[in-house]
Enzyme design. Structure first.
Site, PDB file in Angstrom:
ATOM      1  N   ASP A  51      -7.402  -5.497 -59.074  1.00 21.60           N
ATOM      2  CA  ASP A  51      -7.758  -6.722 -58.373  1.00 21.60           C
ATOM      3  C   ASP A  51      -8.718  -6.413 -57.230  1.00 21.60           C
ATOM      4  O   ASP A  51      -8.561  -5.400 -56.540  1.00 21.60           O
ATOM      5  CB  ASP A  51      -6.487  -7.370 -57.816  1.00 21.60           C
ATOM      6  CG  ASP A  51      -6.757  -8.778 -57.332  1.00 21.60           C
ATOM      7  OD1 ASP A  51      -6.386  -9.722 -58.047  1.00 21.60           O
ATOM      8  OD2 ASP A  51      -7.360  -8.941 -56.242  1.00 21.60           O
ATOM      9  N   TYR A 139     -15.030 -24.674 -56.163  1.00 23.69           N
ATOM     10  CA  TYR A 139     -15.805 -23.481 -56.532  1.00 23.69           C
ATOM     11  C   TYR A 139     -16.998 -23.314 -55.597  1.00 23.69           C
ATOM     12  O   TYR A 139     -17.213 -22.236 -55.027  1.00 23.69           O
ATOM     13  CB  TYR A 139     -16.278 -23.587 -57.993  1.00 23.69           C
ATOM     14  CG  TYR A 139     -17.261 -22.503 -58.380  1.00 23.69           C
ATOM     15  CD1 TYR A 139     -16.865 -21.174 -58.479  1.00 23.69           C
ATOM     16  CD2 TYR A 139     -18.602 -22.817 -58.642  1.00 23.69           C
ATOM     17  CE1 TYR A 139     -17.771 -20.181 -58.825  1.00 23.69           C
ATOM     18  CE2 TYR A 139     -19.509 -21.824 -58.992  1.00 23.69           C
ATOM     19  CZ  TYR A 139     -19.094 -20.504 -59.082  1.00 23.69           C
ATOM     20  OH  TYR A 139     -19.994 -19.524 -59.407  1.00 23.69           O
ATOM     21  N   PHE A 167     -28.560 -19.367 -60.523  1.00 25.28           N
ATOM     22  CA  PHE A 167     -28.520 -20.668 -61.189  1.00 25.28           C
ATOM     23  C   PHE A 167     -27.867 -20.503 -62.571  1.00 25.28           C
ATOM     24  O   PHE A 167     -27.296 -19.462 -62.851  1.00 25.28           O
ATOM     25  CB  PHE A 167     -29.927 -21.279 -61.213  1.00 25.28           C
ATOM     26  CG  PHE A 167     -30.303 -21.842 -59.850  1.00 25.28           C
ATOM     27  CD1 PHE A 167     -30.420 -21.005 -58.739  1.00 25.28           C
ATOM     28  CD2 PHE A 167     -30.491 -23.201 -59.661  1.00 25.28           C
ATOM     29  CE1 PHE A 167     -30.708 -21.520 -57.475  1.00 25.28           C
ATOM     30  CE2 PHE A 167     -30.789 -23.721 -58.401  1.00 25.28           C
ATOM     31  CZ  PHE A 167     -30.899 -22.884 -57.308  1.00 25.28           C
ATOM     32  N   ASN A 168     -27.931 -21.540 -63.409  1.00 20.00           N
ATOM     33  CA  ASN A 168     -27.161 -21.538 -64.665  1.00 20.00           C
ATOM     34  C   ASN A 168     -27.626 -20.431 -65.616  1.00 20.00           C
ATOM     35  O   ASN A 168     -28.648 -20.565 -66.282  1.00 20.00           O
ATOM     36  CB  ASN A 168     -27.305 -22.875 -65.390  1.00 20.00           C
ATOM     37  CG  ASN A 168     -26.599 -23.993 -64.653  1.00 20.00           C
ATOM     38  OD1 ASN A 168     -26.916 -24.291 -63.506  1.00 20.00           O
ATOM     39  ND2 ASN A 168     -25.642 -24.606 -65.308  1.00 20.00           N
ATOM     40  N   VAL A 199     -22.205 -35.106 -74.368  1.00 15.97           N
ATOM     41  CA  VAL A 199     -23.111 -35.038 -73.230  1.00 15.97           C
ATOM     42  C   VAL A 199     -22.549 -35.933 -72.138  1.00 15.97           C
ATOM     43  O   VAL A 199     -22.419 -37.147 -72.324  1.00 15.97           O
ATOM     44  CB  VAL A 199     -24.529 -35.504 -73.643  1.00 15.97           C
ATOM     45  CG1 VAL A 199     -25.444 -35.576 -72.436  1.00 15.97           C
ATOM     46  CG2 VAL A 199     -25.100 -34.572 -74.695  1.00 15.97           C
TER      47      VAL A 199
HETATM   48  P1  NAD Z   1     -17.371 -13.843 -65.596  1.00  9.28           P
HETATM   49  O1  NAD Z   1     -16.126 -14.657 -65.543  1.00  9.28           O
HETATM   50  O2  NAD Z   1     -17.854 -13.372 -66.928  1.00  9.28           O
HETATM   51  O3  NAD Z   1     -17.272 -12.578 -64.629  1.00  9.28           O
HETATM   52  C1  NAD Z   1     -16.389 -12.501 -63.535  1.00  9.28           C
HETATM   53  C2  NAD Z   1     -15.554 -11.238 -63.708  1.00  9.28           C
HETATM   54  O4  NAD Z   1     -14.680 -11.110 -62.592  1.00  9.28           O
HETATM   55  C3  NAD Z   1     -14.678 -11.268 -64.971  1.00  9.28           C
HETATM   56  O5  NAD Z   1     -14.932 -10.090 -65.727  1.00  9.28           O
HETATM   57  C4  NAD Z   1     -13.260 -11.293 -64.442  1.00  9.28           C
HETATM   58  O6  NAD Z   1     -12.369 -10.597 -65.294  1.00  9.28           O
HETATM   59  C5  NAD Z   1     -13.426 -10.665 -63.066  1.00  9.28           C
HETATM   60  N1  NAD Z   1     -12.421 -11.077 -62.080  1.00  9.28           N
HETATM   61  C6  NAD Z   1     -11.972 -12.336 -61.832  1.00  9.28           C
HETATM   62  N2  NAD Z   1     -11.043 -12.309 -60.853  1.00  9.28           N
HETATM   63  C7  NAD Z   1     -10.927 -11.000 -60.458  1.00  9.28           C
HETATM   64  C8  NAD Z   1     -10.139 -10.336 -59.487  1.00  9.28           C
HETATM   65  N3  NAD Z   1      -9.270 -11.002 -58.715  1.00  9.28           N
HETATM   66  N4  NAD Z   1     -10.284  -8.999 -59.361  1.00  9.28           N
HETATM   67  C9  NAD Z   1     -11.133  -8.301 -60.165  1.00  9.28           C
HETATM   68  N5  NAD Z   1     -11.903  -8.878 -61.098  1.00  9.28           N
HETATM   69  C10 NAD Z   1     -11.794 -10.217 -61.244  1.00  9.28           C
HETATM   70  O7  NAD Z   1     -18.507 -14.719 -64.872  1.00  9.28           O
HETATM   71  P2  NAD Z   1     -20.051 -14.418 -64.649  1.00  9.28           P
HETATM   72  O8  NAD Z   1     -20.759 -15.578 -65.202  1.00  9.28           O
HETATM   73  O9  NAD Z   1     -20.391 -13.056 -65.090  1.00  9.28           O
HETATM   74  O10 NAD Z   1     -20.127 -14.512 -63.058  1.00  9.28           O
HETATM   75  C11 NAD Z   1     -20.309 -13.346 -62.227  1.00  9.28           C
HETATM   76  C12 NAD Z   1     -20.602 -13.805 -60.806  1.00  9.28           C
HETATM   77  O11 NAD Z   1     -21.812 -14.556 -60.777  1.00  9.28           O
HETATM   78  C13 NAD Z   1     -19.525 -14.685 -60.195  1.00  9.28           C
HETATM   79  O12 NAD Z   1     -19.364 -14.330 -58.846  1.00  9.28           O
HETATM   80  C14 NAD Z   1     -20.105 -16.088 -60.299  1.00  9.28           C
HETATM   81  O13 NAD Z   1     -19.612 -16.915 -59.277  1.00  9.28           O
HETATM   82  C15 NAD Z   1     -21.587 -15.810 -60.148  1.00  9.28           C
HETATM   83  N6  NAD Z   1     -22.425 -16.830 -60.790  1.00  9.28           N
HETATM   84  C16 NAD Z   1     -22.462 -16.966 -62.157  1.00  9.28           C
HETATM   85  C17 NAD Z   1     -23.304 -17.952 -62.705  1.00  9.28           C
HETATM   86  C18 NAD Z   1     -23.424 -18.168 -64.189  1.00  9.28           C
HETATM   87  O14 NAD Z   1     -24.144 -19.087 -64.597  1.00  9.28           O
HETATM   88  N7  NAD Z   1     -22.806 -17.363 -65.050  1.00  9.28           N
HETATM   89  C19 NAD Z   1     -24.051 -18.779 -61.876  1.00  9.28           C
HETATM   90  C20 NAD Z   1     -23.949 -18.617 -60.498  1.00  9.28           C
HETATM   91  C21 NAD Z   1     -23.146 -17.621 -59.974  1.00  9.28           C
END
Ligand code: NAD
Length: 308
Positions: A51, A139, A167-168, A199
């Site tokens: 964690d 979030y 972004f997305n 949608v």
């Molecule tokens: P994801 O869910 O694939 O990756 C997040 C990872 O964190 C997962 O592997 C999960 O197992 C791990 N995790 C969650 N809680 C945890 C904890 N308490 N301790 C250790 N590990 C933990 O999501 P992602 O899309 O790869 O997102 C990665 C980062 O990018 C995040 O911080 C997210 O907020 C940010 N983000 C993602 C997007 C997107 O479009 N995918 C957009 C904006 C920001």
């Protein structure tokens, strides 16, 4: 250079970890595997399950680390509305614990993966980093709060901080949880399965969809760029696309009809969210290279779940 990636077994984290290994860096990953999968990672990556709030574990993992990429988070807007306390605990509490451990270990730099969700509805488009944030979900609030903790603690304790508002993002390996699937893999799965896509709203809402490789390029630069301490950067494609246009683009690349069903009772979220990426271009040498149509084609070619 030695890096630790929290959340490094997830969608963005594993793509970053594998790129950094290819670039010859030493890469450690901490992930609780609540979403991520160890199988995504190159065998030379040092993986630890745990964690992000576990400080004794962090102290060991941070030994001799130059830069931390902090990506561990709960990432669903809709789920955060149901479980705001959990989002606060992981996304805010986890960030504060990590900052404390980095101070103890003497780490030089942290790159925080923040989100476009901090912006909310804005009159200006595209959005620049200096606009007042208006997050509309727990979030978004948790990511904004993490930004503030990272910047303030970094300044107080002399840790360099770089914040990327991502972004997305879409690309191979993105998780598809049934309760809150991200829009692009969800639409593709439904297109290939012959079903209809739902949608929300009128589909005119505009988003900035950015391909995973472009996001990874931004993250890599943020780990080493000079004179970026305390900076915040948008990382997107810089181009807007409505959900209706996305449906058409997916129809084109899959050759299938998506049969979109309009769910006008559900909100489609903020009306428009496009990244102004001028600052990242200037200071991070960031230049997105993959258009939406090209990125959708890459996704179909490279993700084994989507065989046309
Ligand atoms: P994801 O869910 O694939 O990756 C997040 C990872 O964190 C997962 O592997 C999960 O197992 C791990 N995790 C969650 N809680 C945890 C904890 N308490 N301790 C250790 N590990 C933990 O999501 P992602 O899309 O790869 O997102 C990665 C980062 O990018 C995040 O911080 C997210 O907020 C940010 N983000 C993602 C997007 C997107 O479009 N995918 C957009 C904006 C920001």
């Amino acid at each position: 250079m030695r890096v630790l990636i929290t959340g490094g077994a997830g969608f963005i984290g594993s793509a970053l970890a594998n790129q950094l290994i290819q670039d010859g860096r030493h890469v450690r990953v901490l992930d609780d595997l609540s979403v991520g999968e160890r199988a995504y990672l190159h065998p030379n990556i040092h993986f630890t399950r745990g964690d992000v709030s576990d400080k004794p574990k962090l102290w060991g993992l941070l030994n001799k680390v130059d830069c931390v990429y902090h990506l561990a988070a709960r990432v669903s807007v809709s789920e955060s509305i149901l479980y705001p306390r959990e989002y606060n605990a992981t996304n805010v509490g986890g960030t504060v614990a990590l900052m404390e451990a980095m101070r103890d270990a003497g780490v030089q730099r942290v790159v925080l993966g923040s989100s476009a969700a901090i912006y909310g509805e804005q009159a200006q488009s595209p959005v620049t980093e200096n606009l007042p944030p208006h997050p509309t979900s727990p979030y978004g609030v948790s990511k904004l709060s993490a930004e503030h903790y990272v910047s303030s603690i970094g300044q107080l304790w002399g840790i360099e901080t770089v914040i990327l508002r991502v972004f997305n993002t879409y690309g191979p390996g993105q998780a598809l949880p049934p309760t809150h699937p991200p829009v692009i893999p969800q639409f593709i799965q439904q297109a290939l399965g012959g079903g209809s896509v739902m949608v929300y709203g009128d589909g005119a809402q505009i988003r900035d969809f950015v391909y995973i490789e472009d996001v990874v390029r931004g993250l890599v630069e943020a780990g080493t760029a000079r004179n970026v301490n305390q900076r915040i950067f948008n990382i997107g494609s810089g181009e807007g696309s409505s959900i209706n246009r996305l449906v058409k683009a997916i129809e084109t690349v899959t050759g299938r009809d998506l049969h979109p069903l309009s769910v006008s009772t559900e909100s489609g979220g903020v009306s428009r969210l496009i990244a102004d990426i001028s600052l990242a271009k200037e200071l991070l040498n960031y230049q997105p290279q993959v258009s939406l149509t090209q990125g959708l084609r890459f996704l179909l070619e490279r993700d084994p779940r989507f065989v046309v």
